[in-house]
Design a protein around this motif. Sequence first.
Motif, mmCIF file in Angstrom:
data_model
loop_
_atom_site.group_PDB
_atom_site.id
_atom_site.type_symbol
_atom_site.label_atom_id
_atom_site.label_comp_id
_atom_site.label_asym_id
_atom_site.label_seq_id
_atom_site.Cartn_x
_atom_site.Cartn_y
_atom_site.Cartn_z
ATOM 1 N N MET A 1 0.615 -1.101 -0.160
ATOM 2 C CA MET A 1 0.082 -0.107 -0.239
ATOM 3 C C MET A 1 0.899 1.165 -0.136
ATOM 4 S SD MET A 1 -2.858 1.002 2.742
ATOM 5 C CE MET A 1 -1.728 1.530 3.886
ATOM 6 N N THR A 2 0.470 2.165 -0.595
ATOM 7 C CA THR A 2 1.059 3.535 -0.830
ATOM 8 C C THR A 2 0.374 4.608 -0.226
ATOM 9 O OG1 THR A 2 0.577 3.743 -3.110
ATOM 10 C CG2 THR A 2 2.592 2.798 -2.971
ATOM 11 N N THR A 3 0.790 5.605 0.254
ATOM 12 C CA THR A 3 0.127 6.691 0.798
ATOM 13 C C THR A 3 0.996 8.153 0.348
ATOM 14 O OG1 THR A 3 1.436 6.848 2.980
ATOM 15 C CG2 THR A 3 -0.568 5.408 2.605
ATOM 16 N N THR A 4 0.161 9.080 0.389
ATOM 17 C CA THR A 4 0.609 10.502 0.199
ATOM 18 C C THR A 4 0.579 11.177 1.749
ATOM 19 O OG1 THR A 4 0.182 10.616 -2.078
ATOM 20 C CG2 THR A 4 0.397 12.699 -0.911
ATOM 21 N N LYS A 5 1.517 11.589 2.126
ATOM 22 C CA LYS A 5 1.573 12.063 3.642
ATOM 23 C C LYS A 5 0.629 13.395 3.490
ATOM 24 C CE LYS A 5 4.925 13.514 7.239
ATOM 25 N NZ LYS A 5 4.385 12.615 8.199
ATOM 26 N N ARG A 6 0.106 13.441 4.728
ATOM 27 C CA ARG A 6 -0.846 14.593 4.937
ATOM 28 C C ARG A 6 -0.039 15.752 5.105
ATOM 29 N NH1 ARG A 6 -5.029 11.814 9.175
ATOM 30 N NH2 ARG A 6 -4.736 9.766 8.580
ATOM 31 N N PRO A 7 -0.479 17.092 4.674
ATOM 32 C CA PRO A 7 0.288 18.218 4.953
ATOM 33 C C PRO A 7 0.591 18.484 6.259
ATOM 34 C CG PRO A 7 -1.868 18.581 4.017
ATOM 35 C CD PRO A 7 -1.704 17.133 4.140
ATOM 36 N N THR A 8 1.600 19.011 6.620
ATOM 37 C CA THR A 8 2.271 19.512 8.082
ATOM 38 C C THR A 8 1.207 20.516 8.403
ATOM 39 O OG1 THR A 8 4.094 18.650 7.827
ATOM 40 C CG2 THR A 8 3.949 20.070 9.506
ATOM 41 N N GLY B 1 -7.447 3.447 -8.317
ATOM 42 C CA GLY B 1 -7.405 2.820 -6.953
ATOM 43 C C GLY B 1 -6.830 3.110 -6.032
ATOM 44 N N ARG B 2 -7.424 4.561 -5.763
ATOM 45 C CA ARG B 2 -7.091 5.580 -4.728
ATOM 46 C C ARG B 2 -8.370 5.827 -3.914
ATOM 47 N NH1 ARG B 2 -4.402 10.961 -7.288
ATOM 48 N NH2 ARG B 2 -6.611 10.558 -8.377
ATOM 49 N N GLN C 1 -1.247 -2.778 -4.015
ATOM 50 C CA GLN C 1 0.014 -2.635 -4.844
ATOM 51 C C GLN C 1 -0.573 -2.963 -6.259
ATOM 52 O OE1 GLN C 1 2.818 -1.004 -3.893
ATOM 53 N NE2 GLN C 1 1.515 -0.577 -2.008
ATOM 54 N N ASN C 2 -1.536 -3.699 -6.651
ATOM 55 C CA ASN C 2 -1.869 -4.466 -7.863
ATOM 56 C C ASN C 2 -2.502 -3.236 -8.826
ATOM 57 O OD1 ASN C 2 -2.652 -5.532 -9.896
ATOM 58 N ND2 ASN C 2 -3.687 -7.267 -8.918
ATOM 59 N N PRO C 3 -2.009 -2.798 -9.605
ATOM 60 C CA PRO C 3 -2.515 -1.596 -10.376
ATOM 61 C C PRO C 3 -3.745 -2.000 -11.113
ATOM 62 C CG PRO C 3 -0.543 -2.326 -11.590
ATOM 63 C CD PRO C 3 -0.948 -2.905 -10.132
ATOM 64 N N ALA C 4 -3.926 -3.538 -11.458
ATOM 65 C CA ALA C 4 -5.168 -4.104 -12.101
ATOM 66 C C ALA C 4 -6.305 -3.751 -10.988
ATOM 67 C CB ALA C 4 -5.065 -5.388 -12.436
ATOM 68 N N GLN C 5 -6.298 -3.453 -9.928
ATOM 69 C CA GLN C 5 -7.220 -3.665 -8.860
ATOM 70 C C GLN C 5 -7.808 -2.092 -8.701
ATOM 71 O OE1 GLN C 5 -7.844 -6.330 -6.165
ATOM 72 N NE2 GLN C 5 -7.261 -7.285 -7.997
ATOM 73 N N LYS C 6 -9.367 -2.406 -8.800
ATOM 74 C CA LYS C 6 -9.970 -1.130 -9.124
ATOM 75 C C LYS C 6 -10.952 -0.964 -7.722
ATOM 76 C CE LYS C 6 -8.735 -0.875 -13.233
ATOM 77 N NZ LYS C 6 -7.643 -0.014 -13.616
ATOM 78 N N LEU C 7 -10.875 0.545 -7.186
ATOM 79 C CA LEU C 7 -11.495 0.626 -6.060
ATOM 80 C C LEU C 7 -13.028 1.200 -6.312
ATOM 81 C CD1 LEU C 7 -11.114 0.744 -3.002
ATOM 82 C CD2 LEU C 7 -10.130 2.993 -3.344
#
Length: 417
Positions: free
Chosen positions: A1-8, A301-302, A327-333
């Motif tokens: 799983m990847t994340t984008t860090k929340r703004p400080t 997938g986000r 982590q699988n780009p084929a997985q749709k959310l």
Amino acid sequence: MTTTKRPTNNRLLISLCSLLLLASSVVVHGRYFGGPDGSQQLLQDQDLFDIDGSLPNGNGNVPISALEGSLDQPAIVDEEMPDGLSFSVKNALLVSSRAQENIEWAKLSAGSLAKYGQVAGVAASADCLFAFHRGGVQWNDSSFNPETNVYNYQNKPIAANTVVALDPVTGEEMFAWGNNSFYMPHGISVDPQGNIWLTDVALHQAFRFKKNNFDVADLVLGERFVPGSDDKHFCKPTDVAISSTGVVYVSDGYCNSRVAIFSARGAYLTEIGHNDKMLIPHSMSLLEIEDLLCVADRENGRILCYNAGLANYRDVGKLLFEVTPSQNPAQKLYAIGHIGDVILALNGGADQTKGLSVDLATEQIVDTWAPANGSVFHQAHDLTVAHDGRSFYVCQFDAGQKVVKFDMIETTPMFMN
């Protein structure tokens, strides 16, 4: 799983989401904020803590002084802990929950669910589970004009009752409505007042039906069969989320990449998300206490979580963070819901998939779930959390079991000293 860090900013979230005190038997959530004067303050959820700083329980209050010691595990916070912060729990149980299919529901509901078409959406109220199904219609290459997105079968409404109220325990049909009214059902939601909201991607509209009065919608957003991208039109809208104050969020949709926001009376307010390169915002979950609107960005997938603007309208639409559970780009959310601060993320599409539970405080996967028979979903499409938060339901297209029920089961506890 990847994340984008929340703004400080001045907010530091401390996750104690699964802490169960033996003395009080209540779950504790702690949240740390910088005070307006720069001081450091520990604030508690008002629904869990009394104003005098004690934990409510049936036999009186447990003082917060029971919480003492030090907490120095940076893995559970999203920024460095400030110096001097002291917070831990003694003589307590650390409890986590996992989702497990309710087999009894599968047995009891099989007969009633078999007669419905593809169940596109599910929504739980205090009294029942609503299912929004497509009768004999299926979405295929001939359904829409590929250049204009106009529906091709405007003279063929679905003859069957497309909205069905089911007993949440047995799955038996309680009542049904919506015959000859809809063309390609998609999303269904229940607002805090018990009203029913529906989206129909063929009609390019969103509807509100007042509780116990389903004869005609009392509020309609969008123009019938007319796609568009302005403040009066949608293009295949997918879902609706509604705040307790009546603010309406519509995810729009298959050919727009935005969330449109309306007042309780249906007046257009603004739109958000169109700069974030969403590819089919397919589902939403409103965490009102956190002032968060989370959106399932299907093809990417986000999970995108925005400031909902309920506390301060000037902040509406600020992208606070995003999470990519698989982590699988084929997985749709396809769909999301929430139980407390845990997001339920439903992977769907043509592939056989499983669901994931993501703790928003740590942005980590804490559970995976799927039907017990076969252990995968088949074209899963939507989910809803029961009114009491102790169970949730998933609908899927390509399976004998059209709606799957899961219960939240506590796992073996572990002592903390």
